[in-house]
Design a protein around this motif. Sequence first.
Motif: not given
Length: 358
Positions: A127-130, A169-174
């Motif tokens: 997940t992007v949390a990682h 999931p990287m779509d949620r990381f800017r």
Amino acid sequence: MDRGQTGVRPRNDSIVLDFTYQGQRCRETLRVKPTKTAMKEASRKREAILYEIAMGTFDYGVHFPYSKNALKFAKNKAALITVESALKSWVKLAEKRCQHSTIRDYNSAIYHHLIPNFGHLSLDEFTVAHVYEWLETINISNKRVNNVLGPLRQALQEAFYDGHIDQNPMDRFRYLSPDTREPQPFNHDEISRILNQLDGQERNLIQFAFWSGLRTSELIALRWEDVDFPNNRFYVRTAIVRQREKTTKTTSGIRTVELQPAAKEALESQSEFTKGNHRVFNDPTTDQPWKGDHIIRKRIWIPALDQAKVEYRNPYQTRHTYASVLLSMGKNPMWVAQQMGHKDWGMIRKVYGRWIEA
């Protein structure tokens, strides 16, 4: 040993199970010696598989996690693919379309950062949390972070296109905002003091750097065929990166540059040394083309600034000096952007705004 059990047969030192799933005949190998007891256990396993298929509960990956069919028939494909394998598959495809230096950068990110930190996770677990947890443990620039995460983002996008995951999931990381570094151009007195510490080919190289705005990789790749003295211009078409010739950094990087008087003077002086050669600038110690910018920095740049008692700035500041001087002279920012190989003048406005006349 009973060799007559349906769908179960020995083969060398293993046992093969044969069954039909979703209309396809499947053969899976159990890496166990085909003793009488093992054959009976294998037969029970096959019966359990047939029962689960009939009941609609069969999960290929549970019974045969390392089979190529596990991914093909898996209900949750993401659970069977690790981030490491996704990255390796993606970069292998990238090798066919990307330049060698780009692949070197990708592999650096993949093997030094991505696999050590995320490689063990399945695509289902990641997940992007990682990523945000990882950011708390590192001390690198925002630009480097973005470059490192680029292969991860693209590998996961490929997994999405292949239907292995429902979303990237990287779509949620800017992307992080690049660190803004204020240009530190040299003034005319500093340029003069630096050049006074040099002579011959070394002086010509640095003088041309100050008055051409080239990146060092473009500077050492300049060819005499790219110099057009009669029309007072030269062409930037290639760069040398890690001792390999490549096209310039961007499409806009392929450009025609007007020869400033001091740049033309440097080329005319350099022609006495290398006019019959392919490259304009040679390493005077080897009489061969420069192998990389690191040699120039260590052998020429650092000693010259030290002897001139000029505050150290990296060689890229010659490019900033070129831009700031032209803008201070009132040159059109769009023209300066074109001379430097920017696709538009947005970067000029952002980086060199205080040198642009109001």
